[in-house]
Design a protein around this motif. Structure first.
Motif: not given
Length: 480
Positions: A281, A362, A388-389, A393, A410, A428-429
């Protein structure tokens, strides 16, 4: 006193409960039941072990259990959720130190048995462990010595590493990467000396080798974690969790306790898997994590152009009232402000107005894996809107409003745009792709990680300054 058959059956039952507990924690809806599996499993493990054959000294054992239970109850009631990461780190240190003490004690008992054999005498006051050692053949005693070395080394590294992690998480130790002159060469030298001492011990050297081995391992644990930046503590906590598991397994082999072996292996392997997930991650190399070789900058960071533009509650409310889709990205700042309940109230109000509201989480948000998920579950945010990311995203580009609450790394575009950033390459987001981004933040500082964020200077970003809980409570009455 229970027979060994009863104790073995209880160990199997406890092991199954621990496995069910770990499996259930993968799902938020099953987590509460999973925690109870773990509680019952530990009660069975402690109870049947204490009543097993060869166990005595209840005059010491019972008071220690009661004192420990009292301390645990006190901490469970006193420690806030924001302090949970450092508590976990502190608990890891206890496991590591216990492994060192058990290994030292095991070797002293081994020496007592060997001395009795050499004198062709009979020891009248064998401890339960010494009696076990007395039944071992010479080659089995060699394996015991190997277990002692592993227990001391892993346990000592876990202890000091966890103490430093606790200090960094609690703000008592500088969160920036710090290493002594020589850096990794010092760690390598200490590791080589540890190996030399282990070989000397296995070839008959005295107890002093184990003391020096522990001191070297204490240094390695300290220096490894001091060399890791505070922003990377979520990975460190999961890594130390793994170390504590292997330390417990080493104790289990030393004491011939099957339950400790199984439990330690479960914790060690699950912690290692979690560390790998965290590394992925953050785009970190797993070996670098183990060696403490990440967390610092790679060179001069890119200069940031523009200025941070502030906005008041009225401006944020107006944008939310006009929006059809909203994504909320929580970070450690939400935990510090204890704003999860206010966030939950905002979500309910927005959803009641017919707006689509979701959360983007994240994997390393907060200071502990799953930290944000736990806080949102505590505030009764519906599980199905917490994504979740990787799941969310791609949706930022079609989102009207993103609210970032106390996050920095993040949501930092420098991770993708600046190769010299300390977080370069970290997934990252992509909140900056939304039409409007509002960042709830206490002030203009860089925060805990000390990394500047270009997001705050982008044209579609506005800074919603103030304590997160107070800011959201001011915002709530303005939402239609």
């Amino acid at each position: 006193m229970l027979s060994q058959g009863f104790v073995s059956a209880a160990a199997i039952a406890a092991s199954v409960l621990f496995i069910l507990s770990l499996g259930g924690l993968s799902n938020q809806e099953k987590a509460k039941r999973a925690v109870w599996y773990g509680i019952v499993g530990m009660a069975v493990a402690v109870g049947f072990t204490a009543l097993g054959p060869g166990i005595g000294g209840y005059g010491w054992l019972i008071p220690m259990v009661l004192i420990g239970a009292g301390i645990g109850t006190y901490l469970a009631r006193k420690v806030e959720m924001t302090e949970m990461p450092q508590l976990v780190a502190a608990l890891h240190s206890f496991v590591g130190l216990a492994a060192v003490f058990v290994a030292w004690s095991a070797d002293l008992e081994r020496r007592r048995v060997l001395a009795a054999r050499a004198a062709d005498g009979v020891m009248q006051e064998f401890s339960a462990f010494a009696a076990l050692v007395a039944t071992k053949a010479p080659d089995e005693l060699t394996f015991l010595q190997i277990e002692v070395v592993l227990g001391i080394f892993i346990g000592a590294v876990t202890f000091t590493g966890s103490v430093i992690a606790f200090g960094k998480l609690a703000g008592k130790v500088d969160g920036k990467p710090r290493q002594l002159p020589g850096g990794h060469l010092l760690n390598a030298g200490a590791a080589v000396l540890s190996l030399v001492l282990a070989v000397m011990y296995l070839n008959g050297a005295g107890f002093w080798t184990l003391i020096l081995l522990a001191l070297l391992a204490f240094f390695i644990g300290y220096h490894l974690i001091m060399g890791i930046g505070g922003a990377d503590m979520p990975v460190v906590v999961s890594m130390l969790n793994s170390y504590s598991g292997w330390a417990a397994a080493a104790i289990g082999f030393t004491l011939s306790n099957d339950l400790l072996i199984v439990t330690g292996a479960l914790v060690g392997s699950s912690g290692a898997i979690l560390s790998y997930i965290m590394c992925k991650a953050m785009n970190r190399n797993f070996v670098n994590v183990i060696l403490g070789g990440f967390g610092g900058s790679q060179g001069p960071a890119a200069e940031i152009e523009g200025e941070q533009v502030a906005i008041d509650a009225g401006g944020v409310a107006s944008a939310l009232n006009d929006a059809d889709s909203v994504i909320i990205v929580p970070g450690y700042g939400m935990a510090v402000a204890q704003a999860q309940s206010a966030v939950s109230d905002l979500v309910r109000k927005l959803r009641a107005a017919g707006k689509e509201v979701r959360f983007g989480i994240h994997p390393v948000a907060g200071r502990l894996p799953g930290h944000m998920n736990v806080l949102l579950a505590e505030a009764k945010v519906p599980y199905d809107i917490v994504l979740e990311m990787d799941e969310i995203n791609d949706d930022f580009a079609s989102t009207d409003v993103v609210i970032v609450i106390g996050s920095n790394d993040i949501v930092n575009p420098a991770a993708q745009e600046d190769p010299n950033s300390p977080i370069a390459g970290m997934p990252v987001l992509k909140v900056w792709e939304a039409k409007q981004v509002f960042i709830s933040k206490r002030g203009q500082g860089t925060g805990y990680s000390g990394i500047e964020n270009p997001l705050f200077y982008k044209e579609n970003s506005r800074m919603f300054y103030g304590d997160a809980r107070e800011s959201l409570n001011t915002l709530l009455p303005l939402i239609d």
